[in-house]
Scaffold this motif. Structure first.
Motif, PDB file in Angstrom:
ATOM      1  N   CYS A   1      66.612  68.667  27.336  1.00  0.00           N
ATOM      2  CA  CYS A   1      67.587  69.610  26.780  1.00  0.00           C
ATOM      3  C   CYS A   1      67.192  71.045  27.076  1.00  0.00           C
ATOM      4  O   CYS A   1      68.040  71.892  27.375  1.00  0.00           O
ATOM      5  N   GLN A   2      65.907  71.321  27.002  1.00  0.00           N
ATOM      6  CA  GLN A   2      65.421  72.673  27.276  1.00  0.00           C
ATOM      7  C   GLN A   2      65.626  73.058  28.735  1.00  0.00           C
ATOM      8  O   GLN A   2      65.770  74.235  29.060  1.00  0.00           O
ATOM      9  N   LYS A   3      65.684  72.067  29.618  1.00  0.00           N
ATOM     10  CA  LYS A   3      65.845  72.327  31.048  1.00  0.00           C
ATOM     11  C   LYS A   3      67.301  72.344  31.493  1.00  0.00           C
ATOM     12  O   LYS A   3      67.594  72.627  32.650  1.00  0.00           O
ATOM     13  N   ASP A   4      68.222  72.035  30.587  1.00  0.00           N
ATOM     14  CA  ASP A   4      69.645  72.031  30.922  1.00  0.00           C
ATOM     15  C   ASP A   4      70.161  73.471  30.909  1.00  0.00           C
ATOM     16  O   ASP A   4      70.569  73.998  29.873  1.00  0.00           O
ATOM     17  N   GLU A   5      70.138  74.126  32.052  1.00  0.00           N
ATOM     18  CA  GLU A   5      70.451  75.553  32.127  1.00  0.00           C
ATOM     19  C   GLU A   5      71.893  75.855  31.740  1.00  0.00           C
ATOM     20  O   GLU A   5      72.171  76.853  31.063  1.00  0.00           O
ATOM     21  N   LYS A   6      72.828  75.000  32.145  1.00  0.00           N
ATOM     22  CA  LYS A   6      74.231  75.225  31.811  1.00  0.00           C
ATOM     23  C   LYS A   6      74.431  75.211  30.305  1.00  0.00           C
ATOM     24  O   LYS A   6      75.111  76.082  29.736  1.00  0.00           O
ATOM     25  N   LEU A   7      73.836  74.242  29.636  1.00  0.00           N
ATOM     26  CA  LEU A   7      73.942  74.140  28.185  1.00  0.00           C
ATOM     27  C   LEU A   7      73.277  75.328  27.502  1.00  0.00           C
ATOM     28  O   LEU A   7      73.832  75.919  26.569  1.00  0.00           O
ATOM     29  N   GLN A   8      72.102  75.710  27.963  1.00  0.00           N
ATOM     30  CA  GLN A   8      71.381  76.827  27.360  1.00  0.00           C
ATOM     31  C   GLN A   8      72.145  78.136  27.513  1.00  0.00           C
ATOM     32  O   GLN A   8      72.187  78.956  26.589  1.00  0.00           O
ATOM     33  N   HIS A   9      72.778  78.340  28.672  1.00  0.00           N
ATOM     34  CA  HIS A   9      73.561  79.569  28.888  1.00  0.00           C
ATOM     35  C   HIS A   9      74.789  79.604  27.979  1.00  0.00           C
ATOM     36  O   HIS A   9      75.161  80.662  27.456  1.00  0.00           O
ATOM     37  N   GLN A  10      75.404  78.444  27.779  1.00  0.00           N
ATOM     38  CA  GLN A  10      76.572  78.395  26.905  1.00  0.00           C
ATOM     39  C   GLN A  10      76.180  78.682  25.457  1.00  0.00           C
ATOM     40  O   GLN A  10      76.871  79.421  24.745  1.00  0.00           O
ATOM     41  N   ILE A  11      75.061  78.134  25.028  1.00  0.00           N
ATOM     42  CA  ILE A  11      74.543  78.421  23.684  1.00  0.00           C
ATOM     43  C   ILE A  11      74.269  79.916  23.531  1.00  0.00           C
ATOM     44  O   ILE A  11      74.610  80.523  22.508  1.00  0.00           O
TER      45      ILE A  11
END
Length: 332
Positions: free
Chosen positions: A156-166
């Motif tokens: 989850c920490q490596k999911d850049e798309k998800l992290q940017h959306q958060i």
């Protein structure tokens, strides 16, 4: 009520919904008519066609035709019913798009009555936010392949798309001034979810379950800082925040958003985290009165004179984290 009056009331709803955008410009673009043609419709000199009504009601989902002809009804929009969540990104995109639209209003103010930690605060610690999204994928949305996958904190920490959306959503929320009502049970649901995942073997790594308690304590400190500083903050984005501590009046989670003096929205959580939305004047007035009622039975937390109230809440929350952690890991 004659057709001209119905049309005027309908267009008034749209005007409140799109302000500060000019209504004539909006109708001209939507209905593919001249600006003068748009003004004739606004004044009631030209009646809207059935095709015009279809375009309007399709674009402005929060606008209620039924409320005009049946004033005793309360209209809600429930997008999870008409467009079920098919991915975590779907849910976050709805929130992000709504916040983008709402923050276009310069005087927006958000009143948030929470049963658990407001989801926006989980974004301050993205690992917890992702865990919550994982749990909702399992229990509410029944997303595949989540149903069969373990929770992998590192992935989850490596999911850049998800992290940017958060990150984008956190910035939008932190830009909105507001007030919130919290309670000492606000971590209970998340703690129960952690316990369930740990005992059922849904954490890919055992240390991730232990790390969740470390992260929750970090979030607790961030929440304490909000109250001490009197604002919510994400990186360089800051907005005033006043917080109340309520233990007496039970409530479901709802958000009251004042966009302008005459324009208010209510978001009500139905099957958490799904929510219904209403721009209906009747429910908005009722919600404002109910929010004020809760505050009258709540303790203010901001300001030096309220430090004791603040300590009372956070001591209770901290003890609860200690108890859950000790019970879970000492028992296993």
């Amino acid at each position: 009520m004659n057709p001209k009056d119905i049309q005027k009331k309908l267009l008034q709803q749209i005007h409140q919904h799109i302000a500060p955008v000019n209504l004539a410009d909006e109708l001209s673009e939507l209905l593919n008519i001249t600006r003068s043609g748009a003004y004739r419709r606004i004044k009631g000199e030209t009646l809207l066609s059935l095709e015009d009504l279809t375009k309007i009601l399709t674009r402005y989902e929060a606008v209620s035709f039924e409320k005009i002809v049946k004033p005793n009804q309360v209209a809600y929009q429930f997008r999870s019913l008409t467009n079920p969540i098919k991915s975590i990104s779907d849910y976050l995109t709805i929130i992000e798009q709504d916040l983008q639209r709402l923050t276009a209003f310069p005087k927006i103010f958000m009143s948030y009555a929470a049963q658990e930690v407001p989801f926006f605060h989980y974004l301050l610690v993205p690992e917890i936010a992702v865990f919550k999204l994982y749990m909702w994928s399992l229990t509410v949305w029944h997303l595949h392949p989540m149903t069969y996958e373990s929770f992998d904190l590192e992935a989850c920490q490596k999911d850049e798309k998800l992290q940017h959306q958060i990150k984008r959503i956190a910035h939008l929320y932190a830009s909105i001034a507001g007030e919130e009502i919290w309670n000492s049970n606000m971590f209970d649901n998340t703690l129960n979810q952690i316990r369930h995942c740990y005992l059922s073997g849904r954490f890919l790594k055992e240390q991730d379950a232990r790390k969740m308690f470390f992260l929750l304590r970090g979030l607790l400190q961030k929440l304490n800082n909000m109250i001490t500083n009197g604002h919510k903050k994400y990186e360089q984005t800051v907005a005033p925040l006043f917080v109340w501590y309520n233990e007496l009046v039970q409530n479901s989670t709802f958000i009251l958003i004042r966009l302008s003096e005459k324009n208010t929205l209510v978001y009500t959580v139905f099957d958490a985290p799904n929510f219904m939305q209403s721009a209906d004047t009747t429910i908005n007035v009722y919600s404002e009165a109910f929010f004020d009622k809760m505050k009258s039975y709540a303790l203010p937390l901001n300001g030096g004179v309220n430090e004791r109230n603040c300590q009372l809440l956070f001591n209770r929350l901290s003890r609860k984290l200690d108890f859950f952690e000790g019970e879970l890991f000492n028992a296993t």
